[in-house]
Enzyme design. Sequence first.
Site, mmCIF file in Angstrom:
data_model
loop_
_atom_site.group_PDB
_atom_site.id
_atom_site.type_symbol
_atom_site.label_atom_id
_atom_site.label_comp_id
_atom_site.label_asym_id
_atom_site.label_seq_id
_atom_site.Cartn_x
_atom_site.Cartn_y
_atom_site.Cartn_z
ATOM 1 C CG HIS A 184 -9.456 -4.392 2.473
ATOM 2 N ND1 HIS A 184 -8.600 -3.330 2.323
ATOM 3 C CD2 HIS A 184 -9.129 -5.257 1.532
ATOM 4 C CE1 HIS A 184 -7.769 -3.585 1.320
ATOM 5 N NE2 HIS A 184 -8.076 -4.745 0.835
ATOM 6 C CE1 TYR A 200 -3.286 -8.758 4.929
ATOM 7 C CE2 TYR A 200 -5.501 -8.989 5.801
ATOM 8 C CZ TYR A 200 -4.647 -8.904 4.733
ATOM 9 O OH TYR A 200 -5.138 -8.983 3.456
ATOM 10 C CD GLU A 232 -5.690 -3.316 -2.463
ATOM 11 O OE1 GLU A 232 -6.396 -3.969 -1.658
ATOM 12 O OE2 GLU A 232 -4.951 -2.368 -2.120
ATOM 13 C CG HIS A 291 -9.903 -7.592 -3.233
ATOM 14 N ND1 HIS A 291 -10.544 -6.381 -3.320
ATOM 15 C CD2 HIS A 291 -8.770 -7.352 -2.490
ATOM 16 C CE1 HIS A 291 -9.843 -5.473 -2.648
ATOM 17 N NE2 HIS A 291 -8.761 -6.033 -2.153
ATOM 18 C CG HIS A 350 -2.114 -0.878 1.116
ATOM 19 N ND1 HIS A 350 -2.877 -1.246 2.200
ATOM 20 C CD2 HIS A 350 -2.683 -1.490 0.063
ATOM 21 C CE1 HIS A 350 -3.856 -2.047 1.805
ATOM 22 N NE2 HIS A 350 -3.757 -2.220 0.511
ATOM 23 C CG HIS A 382 -2.197 -11.213 1.020
ATOM 24 N ND1 HIS A 382 -1.360 -10.907 -0.028
ATOM 25 C CD2 HIS A 382 -3.209 -10.315 0.958
ATOM 26 C CE1 HIS A 382 -1.843 -9.874 -0.695
ATOM 27 N NE2 HIS A 382 -2.963 -9.497 -0.124
ATOM 28 C CG ASP A 388 -2.944 -7.081 -3.389
ATOM 29 O OD1 ASP A 388 -3.947 -6.525 -3.879
ATOM 30 O OD2 ASP A 388 -2.889 -7.442 -2.209
HETATM 31 FE FE1 FEO Z 1 -6.987 -5.765 -0.737
HETATM 32 FE FE2 FEO Z 1 -4.563 -8.113 -0.871
HETATM 33 O O1 FEO Z 1 -5.621 -6.719 -1.496
#
Ligand code: FEO
Length: 396
Positions: A145, A192, A81, A79, A23, A225, A83
Amino acid sequence: MSFKISDTVTWVGKIDWELREYHGKEYSTNKGTSYNSYLVRDEKTVLIDTVWQPYAKEFVANLKNEIDLNKIDYIIANHSEIDHSGAFPELMSEIPNVPIYCTKNGAKFLKAHYHQNWNFVEVKTGDILEIGKNKLIFVEARMLHWPDSMFTYLTGENTLFSNDAFGQHYASELMYNDKVDNAELFQEAIKYYANILTPFSPLVVKKIEEILSLNLPVDMICPSHGIIWKQNPLQIANKYMEWAKNYKENQITIIYDTMWNGTRRMAETIAEGITEANKDITIKIFNSSKNDKNDIVTEVFKSKMILVGSSAINNGILSSTAAILEMIKGLGFKDKKAAAFGSYGWSGESVKIITEELNKAGFEIINEGIRELWNPDEIALDRCRNFGKSIEESIK
Ligand code: FEO
């Protein structure tokens, strides 16, 4: 690298051993991370999520070793995002027509990231994708999230693909919770949660209750992750329930920055006072200019109370104090107490400013704080010690 995690599911992600910032610079990943992507093989073949863009070519080459890409029937984007979606351009350049299952927001966000008109199929909670012997059931996880987040559940294998939820930034070739050092694993999991999920805690409780109410057996939780929860997988869901309910240990965290050590000596003496009054309270002390800000936030998360100190400078507070207060404010901690302290030379606004910021961040302010002139002498340090003793009273 790939490995089978069950008869049906193969991990085809990427372990990122060298990532140290995530991030931007907002999250320290001192133990690296992994981007977990999963290949589900039934009568139909399904790819769940991908990896971060710098590893896109490596990911696709690795995937080709595992399967002919033309045999992939469906892709699921839990998701958007980057990554997890970063390898989409590379992958979709080879199989442009394969449908991508995601939430409505997922489709909107993926279009905004990549500006491609891929074959998006929007799904909602309860929608089912038949893949042969087994089914995939989708569960929207809005704001866990991001507004697009979703979980996917595989029947038969009783596996929940939870994306970021229940994840950790933790690189390990061992990959399972019964194989890795559990102290490290839970430290990364709570870091996290504290740094990413704290603002969404009410939604965490609701979502976990919703999933439990579906009475779906869960034999494995595969986040996007870190480590896969294979042994007693619901232990992490139970931890999330605990963390989501204004979690507190018997701890006070003292955070300060200092110009010429006056505020540092105040911090240490206040800590002595607390300990003199009650030896059972864990006290952690951090100089915010020298410590990892995400580690500090994790300790704030665990605390009943925080004390924040700064020398006064330019009618204000030191920049590292301002930065950590901004992070704390953004996370919206609930049901925690706070007070301010600091040394000063003439105008002395720092304690007032910190108190105001802590109040805006939602902390219950227990008193007006304490400030001492220049380098605190023994009389001043006695006042700091007594301040510490008085604070102990207010967390009983
Ligand atoms: Fe919200 Fe691992 O990306």
